[in-house]
Design a protein around this motif. Structure first.
Motif, PDB file in Angstrom:
ATOM      1  N   UNK A 102       0.893   8.151  -1.458  1.00 40.48           N
ATOM      2  CA  UNK A 102       1.451   9.452  -1.066  1.00 40.48           C
ATOM      3  C   UNK A 102       2.789   9.246  -0.371  1.00 40.48           C
ATOM      4  N   UNK A 103       2.870   8.212   0.455  1.00 42.38           N
ATOM      5  CA  UNK A 103       4.115   7.905   1.141  1.00 42.38           C
ATOM      6  C   UNK A 103       5.243   7.554   0.180  1.00 42.38           C
ATOM      7  N   UNK A 137      -9.927   3.169   1.876  1.00 42.23           N
ATOM      8  CA  UNK A 137      -9.461   4.224   0.969  1.00 42.23           C
ATOM      9  C   UNK A 137      -8.272   4.975   1.557  1.00 42.23           C
ATOM     10  N   UNK A 138      -8.306   5.212   2.867  1.00 41.09           N
ATOM     11  CA  UNK A 138      -7.195   5.905   3.520  1.00 41.09           C
ATOM     12  C   UNK A 138      -5.904   5.098   3.369  1.00 41.09           C
ATOM     13  N   UNK A 139      -5.986   3.779   3.538  1.00 44.50           N
ATOM     14  CA  UNK A 139      -4.802   2.930   3.411  1.00 44.50           C
ATOM     15  C   UNK A 139      -4.209   3.040   2.009  1.00 44.50           C
ATOM     16  N   UNK A 140      -5.060   2.958   0.983  1.00 44.69           N
ATOM     17  CA  UNK A 140      -4.587   3.069  -0.394  1.00 44.69           C
ATOM     18  C   UNK A 140      -3.963   4.438  -0.667  1.00 44.69           C
ATOM     19  N   UNK A 194       2.010   5.420   8.284  1.00 43.34           N
ATOM     20  CA  UNK A 194       2.285   5.430   9.712  1.00 43.34           C
ATOM     21  C   UNK A 194       2.490   6.851  10.231  1.00 43.34           C
ATOM     22  N   UNK A 195       3.190   7.689   9.479  1.00 40.39           N
ATOM     23  CA  UNK A 195       3.378   9.079   9.886  1.00 40.39           C
ATOM     24  C   UNK A 195       2.034   9.800   9.990  1.00 40.39           C
ATOM     25  N   UNK A 196       1.151   9.539   9.038  1.00 39.68           N
ATOM     26  CA  UNK A 196      -0.155  10.189   9.064  1.00 39.68           C
ATOM     27  C   UNK A 196      -1.018   9.643  10.200  1.00 39.68           C
TER      28      UNK A 196
END
Length: 489
Positions: A400-401, A392-395, A409-411
């Motif tokens: 958002x990016x 879910x985080x990847x999606x 990657x920033x997160x």
């Protein structure tokens, strides 16, 4: 100090005051209650959770989020939301009331008949106060809800303990909810400056529904994902297993969910006011990610390391079976707030259609993982939830990016160093559990070493998020005893 920072600090202060006033009481209350109520009785309470959660989401239809986001809200908007929620809650409550015999038969638990019917009535009563509390969020008044919710939560605790001691079992828990909910309703109607009027605007309904409904549908999918695990465990395993699982979830989420809910309740209404100013919005969100992870990651890694002695201290040896679930769940909870923060950012940006599409795709994946894991064991169900959290985080971070430039990657660079460092600092605590020391000594030594290694290291390194959190604490009376943080040479 900027207005955003002042409002955020104020909101966090009152949210934390509420939570950390209640947490010690709830901790003691839970320790006593676990010795009066069995895992089976605790599991019975959660059997119908999925149905009530979905019904509540349908009744609210996301109007609260839509109203908070709408900066030019009118009295017609507020009254339209109130009457829609009231009617929908009545319909949903009546439906669940009539389905109560089916629930009792489906789970083969006769007690569920009356329990479900009382819960249906309470669902309707709770809806009578939902708009009042939403308006406090709109005004960014976090003090009043914190005080009232603390009072009403405390009021139900002695009622539950006395009834549990008298042998009322699951009904002790039900009467706690009744007392707290009724008192909450009476107080908010008495103190709130807003009172409903017989107004209903079709234009207001369409405006709020067009945004809120998409969030509500997405919310239903998330509820199904979250609660279907209790449904499957309760139906295909046993109420006792469900009781141990839910207690493991409760212990793991106790502090992380407190931090996430406080920040979430503050972030959305505060940052909705600068939704079109990325230069202020994005840096604030990045700092929230770092600050929340700084604390949550350490709590989860410490629970993972010391699950067994924690459970034994809190609930006694009868509940040790939940330590297995607790340790696995902690791996997901350590980063689950990242998804919540990203979804808040999408809400602030008004991307309701995108959020709904994301939820559909993610929940198809989660259901596939869950159904496969359900054929193995309850522990496998926990591992499936952890895997889904990271998917879910990847999606969420990908989209958002694309919208804001705040890429995955920033997160990752914002929060993963805290997770890794927390795991390393809690390794000595885990070694303590391998000894034959008394569990209290394991907790003292393990807790002290993990705390000093983690927060001491961040203090020496003058970490930016740690400095921000430290300065926020020093600005309030609770942290004025802290010495100034020296800058790193």
């Amino acid at each position: 100090m900027s207005r955003l920072k002042k409002e955020t600090i104020s909101g966090v202060k009152w949210g934390m005051l509420q939570k950390f006033t209640l947490q010690p009481l709830q901790l003691f209350y839970g320790m006593v209650l676990a010795r009066l109520i069995t895992p089976t009785e605790m599991g019975i309470v959660g059997l119908t959770a999925i149905f009530f959660a979905v019904a509540n989401q349908l009744a609210s239809a996301g109007f609260g989020v839509a109203l908070i986001r709408k900066q030019d809200r009118t009295d017609e908007d507020v009254n339209t939301m109130f009457w829609f929620n009231l009617v929908m809650s009545l319909v949903m409550g009546l439906l669940l009331f009539l389905l109560a015999p089916w629930f009792a038969s489906f789970y083969n638990q006769p007690e569920l008949l009356l329990l479900t019917q009382v819960s249906a009535v309470m669902m309707f009563l709770n809806s009578c106060a939902s708009v009042h509390w939403t308006l406090y969020q709109c005004r960014r008044d976090f003090k009043t809800p914190a005080i009232v919710n603390t009072i009403t939560a405390i009021a139900g605790m002695p009622v539950c303990l006395v009834l549990a001691w008298m042998g009322w079992g699951v009904w002790a828990l039900m009467w706690q909810n009744v007392v707290s909910s009724v008192l909450n309703l009476v107080i908010v109607w008495y103190i709130s400056p807003w009172k409903p009027r017989f107004l209903f605007s079709g234009q207001s309904f369409i405006s709020l529904f067009s945004f809120g409904a998409k969030l509500a549908y997405g919310g239903i999918l998330h509820i199904l994902y979250r609660e279907i695990r209790t449904f499957i465990i309760g139906k295909f395993y046993s109420p006792a297993q469900l009781g141990l699982y839910t207690r493991g979830v409760h212990v793991t989420n106790m502090l992380p969910s407190t931090i996430s809910s406080v920040l979430g309740g503050v972030l959305y209404p505060v940052l909705a006011t600068v939704q079109d100013d990325n230069e202020r919005l994005i840096p604030a969100y990045r700092m929230y990610i770092r600050i929340s992870t700084l604390v949550i990651a350490w709590i989860c890694m410490w629970l993972l390391a010391m699950g067994k002695p924690v459970v034994e201290l809190l609930y006694g040896s009868d509940w040790l079976g939940c330590a297995v679930f607790l340790r696995v769940i902690a791996l997901g909870v350590a980063v689950d707030h990242i998804s919540s923060i990203n979804l808040s950012l999408l809400m602030v940006k008004g991307k309701a259609n995108l959020m709904l599409g994301l939820e559909i795709v993610k929940k198809i994946i989660s259901l596939s993982l869950l159904l496969f894991a359900a054929t193995i064991s309850v522990e496998a169900i926990c591992w499936a939830a952890v895997l889904y959290t990271h998917i879910a985080i990847i999606f969420n971070t990908y989209f958002v990016g694309r919208i804001t430039g705040l890429t995955w990657w920033k997160q990752q660079k914002d929060y993963m160093p805290y997770v890794i460092y927390a795991a390393i600092s809690c390794a000595p605590a885990w070694l303590c559990t391998l000894t034959d020391w008394h569990f209290v000594l394991q907790l003292v030594v393990g807790g002290s070493s993990a705390f000093l290694l983690y927060f001491g290291g961040l203090h020496l390194l003058c970490d930016s998020a740690y400095k921000e959190l430290y300065s926020m604490l020093r600005q309030k009376s609770v942290g004025r005893w802290l010495p100034p943080l020296r800058e790193r040479p």
